[in-house]
Design an enzyme around this catalytic site. Structure first.
Site, PDB file in Angstrom:
ATOM      1  N   ARG A 154      -7.804  13.607   0.919  1.00  0.00           N
ATOM      2  CA  ARG A 154      -8.500  12.510   0.254  1.00  0.00           C
ATOM      3  C   ARG A 154      -9.960  12.881   0.028  1.00  0.00           C
ATOM      4  O   ARG A 154     -10.565  13.602   0.841  1.00  0.00           O
ATOM      5  CB  ARG A 154      -8.409  11.274   1.158  1.00  0.00           C
TER       6      ARG A 154
ATOM      7  N   THR B 197      -2.483   7.059 -10.548  1.00  0.00           N
ATOM      8  CA  THR B 197      -2.199   8.056  -9.537  1.00  0.00           C
ATOM      9  C   THR B 197      -0.937   8.752  -9.996  1.00  0.00           C
ATOM     10  O   THR B 197      -0.327   8.345 -10.969  1.00  0.00           O
ATOM     11  CB  THR B 197      -1.992   7.342  -8.177  1.00  0.00           C
TER      12      THR B 197
ATOM     13  N   THR C 191      -4.452  11.647  -6.850  1.00  0.00           N
ATOM     14  CA  THR C 191      -5.078  10.655  -7.724  1.00  0.00           C
ATOM     15  C   THR C 191      -6.501  11.007  -8.128  1.00  0.00           C
ATOM     16  O   THR C 191      -7.182  11.780  -7.447  1.00  0.00           O
ATOM     17  CB  THR C 191      -5.085   9.277  -7.025  1.00  0.00           C
TER      18      THR C 191
ATOM     19  N   SER D  32      -6.954   4.087   0.951  1.00  0.00           N
ATOM     20  CA  SER D  32      -6.028   4.304  -0.160  1.00  0.00           C
ATOM     21  C   SER D  32      -4.754   3.509   0.054  1.00  0.00           C
ATOM     22  O   SER D  32      -4.394   3.176   1.186  1.00  0.00           O
ATOM     23  CB  SER D  32      -5.684   5.793  -0.270  1.00  0.00           C
ATOM     24  N   SER D  33      -4.071   3.215  -1.043  1.00  0.00           N
ATOM     25  CA  SER D  33      -2.746   2.588  -0.962  1.00  0.00           C
ATOM     26  C   SER D  33      -1.619   3.606  -1.091  1.00  0.00           C
ATOM     27  O   SER D  33      -0.439   3.239  -1.019  1.00  0.00           O
ATOM     28  CB  SER D  33      -2.603   1.538  -2.075  1.00  0.00           C
TER      29      SER D  33
ATOM     30  N   GLY E 154       0.165   3.729  -8.818  1.00  0.00           N
ATOM     31  CA  GLY E 154       0.145   2.307  -9.111  1.00  0.00           C
ATOM     32  C   GLY E 154      -0.940   1.506  -8.433  1.00  0.00           C
ATOM     33  O   GLY E 154      -0.864   0.285  -8.383  1.00  0.00           O
TER      34      GLY E 154
END
Length: 560
Positions: free
Chosen positions: A96, A372, A390, A443-444, A464
């Site tokens: 990330r 993403t 992403t 983050s998701s 998404g």
């Protein structure tokens, strides 16, 4: 059925039908790649055919998508990898992005305490320090089998020789051209074209090819140092950005222990913080585990109501408790405690919707965060990789690094710029996800691998934004509860609730009108929207690997 086919063509009709059936139900035993662009799927499959393992293929696909899927594939962003070896070893890699050292908690707030519009989205200061290249280098060093250069070269070829643009990519570039031109006035719009892009056009990216050559020849140093780093720093200087050479030098991906849990007879292996996805997914699965979903049926009123109430509570917890574990003590054990999850669901009432205003983040004894892309890969040896990567928004902050040919991310918007103020996906956050130098934003992303009876069963994930978690959750249920095959599971219409705003978002025709009517009478509010997620899945069957490539995009499954 063939008894009605007569004449000289009957034999050929039968053969054609059988070939159609075989294609429709294709199962592969030696490996499979499911990702968001056809050329990238081919690249990954070719690596598997050369004897590469799932990580080798993942590295090649990551770089290929950086060329062919500029909306989300990247070398200027970051991501998460979940890995399971053929022998059952699990691991995750957090690559990330990180906040630059010059970042500060109030950097997107004016003197009056108001959010400065678009500063966290479409400026050089929206960019976090990229992690993708370092992540791929570390993944290859730990698990790779083939030579590094052989994994990067296919992306170089795509960038230098050109690749065919699909309708989806043409439309996305065309819709963003005005922003590309505006935000790159003093730089270069690498997608500039006298006429609108259309399907079948060829896109050449020579500067990106040169950047990839540096990465091929020098690995990490080819991006974080040398000519490419110089291009990044020049871009930062031109736009008053924050990333420095020290930020590039100091960036390192992190290996983290996977988050694991069980759903009935299935073991779920998923991403820990700073992804919120893994914890949220396991909370959601436990929230619905004791209910007879398979009897109720897919997207029927009881199923939708239960899932909505579970999602409402989980996203409330997300807003308070999830962030970068290197900066904030995330209460993982408490959030995943089954007694806690059960307690959260006790306020659920079948007769009426629970208003989100009545749901707050839970509390524990002693305890004081659309664009993403995802790819799923399984190799001939039985190793599996699930990666979600992403730039945050589509095409990131839409600013190119002049001379280097790639787009910068706008991941800084995934921080909580101001407590209680939603980000671009409508998600709210607080102290756990506040901006701090060197911190990774929440983050998701929810890359996930599932075992059944100790054996590999599923590899799944999706892009998404805030809908990632619910898309993965609902797709898993489609397979394990509603007996859908891999392709049906990713194709099925989806819905989404994220606590705030207090509404059920649905794709067109996702729910039948009687279902909506029943739930509206109970107080649920609905909002129809466009596509939710683009799930890419591999399911292991008795006959081999079955892929599900989401028809909402250019997603492609390739196997052998």
């Amino acid at each position: 059925m063939f008894m009605f086919i007569k004449g000289r063509w009957s034999k050929f009709v039968v053969i054609a039908f059988m070939l159609f059936v075989n294609v429709a139900q294709a199962q592969y035993r030696k490996g499979m790649v499911v990702c968001a662009y056809p050329d990238a799927a081919t690249v990954g499959l070719n690596i598997l055919k050369k004897g590469g393992n799932a990580v080798d293929a993942a590295v090649a696909v990551q770089f290929a998508l950086a060329v062919t899927l500029p909306q989300a594939g990247n070398i200027g962003g970051g991501g998460f990898m979940v890995y399971r070896s053929a022998g059952g070893e699990t691991n995750t890699l957090d690559y990330r992005e990180k906040a630059p050292a010059a970042a500060s908690a109030n950097m997107y707030v004016d003197a009056s305490g108001n959010i400065i519009p678009d500063k966290s989205l479409y400026t050089h200061q929206a960019a976090g320090v990229p992690g993708s290249v370092d992540g791929m280098v570390q993944a290859h060093q730990k698990y790779g089998k083939l030579k590094w250069a052989d994994l990067v070269q296919p992306a170089i070829d795509l960038a230098s020789k050109g690749f065919v643009v699909t309708r989806h990519l043409a439309n996305d570039i065309n819709s963003s051209q005005a922003q590309f031109n505006k935000l790159n006035e003093k730089g270069v719009n690498y997608f500039a074209k006298a006429r609108a892009w259309k399907a079948g056009d060829t896109l050449f990216l020579p500067d990106l090819a040169n950047t990839l050559i540096q990465i091929r020849d020098k690995k990490r140093a080819g991006f974080y140092n040398g000519i490419v780093a110089k291009h990044i720093l020049n871009e930062m200087k031109a736009g008053n950005g924050l990333i420095t050479q020290a930020d590039l030098n100091n960036y390192r991906s992190v290996w983290r222990k996977a988050i694991t849990g069980n759903y009935k007879s299935f073991k779920v292996i998923t991403m820990p913080p700073p992804s919120s996805g893994g914890i949220a997914l396991l909370q959601l699965l436990h929230s619905v585990e004791k209910y007879p979903l398979s009897r109720w049926g897919h997207n029927n009123d009881s199923t939708v109501q239960l899932v909505t109430e579970a999602e409402r509570r989980v996203y409330a917890d997300r807003s308070k408790y999830l962030g970068d574990p290197d900066f904030f003590k995330v209460p993982v054990d408490s959030l995943l405690n089954t007694a806690y999850v059960d307690k959260r669901m006790r306020s659920f009432n079948w007769s009426a919707a629970t208003p989100s205003s009545a749901i707050q983040p839970g509390s524990f004894a002693g305890y004081e965060s659309d664009q993403t892309t995802h790819f799923s890969i399984v190799d001939a040896y039985g190793n599996a990789v699930s990666i979600t990567t992403t730039l945050n928004g589509s095409f990131g902050n839409k600013i190119f690094v002049k001379g280097a040919g790639f787009l910068l991310n706008n991941e800084m918007d995934d921080f909580s710029s101001k407590p209680g103020v939603p980000n671009m996906y409508g998600l709210v956050g607080g102290k756990a996800n506040s901006i701090q130098p060197g911190k990774r934003m929440l983050s998701s992303m929810t890359p996930t691998i599932i075992e059944k009876d100790g054996k590999l069963f599923m590899v799944v994930g999706t892009p998404g934004g805030s809908t990632i978690i619910t898309s993965v959750f609902e797709t898993i249920l489609n397979v394990v509860e509603f007996n859908q095959d891999a392709q049906q599971a990713v194709t099925s219409k989806r819905f989404h609730h994220q606590w705030l705003p207090d509404e059920i978002q649905t794709e067109n025709d996702a729910l039948k009108h009687p279902v909506i009517d029943i739930l509206q009478r109970k107080g649920y509010k609905f909002k129809t929207r466009g596509n939710i997620g683009r799930v890419d899945m591999i399911v292991v069957t008795l006959d081999g690997f079955a892929g599900g490539a989401d028809p909402r995009g250019d997603d492609t499954k390739a196997g052998w």
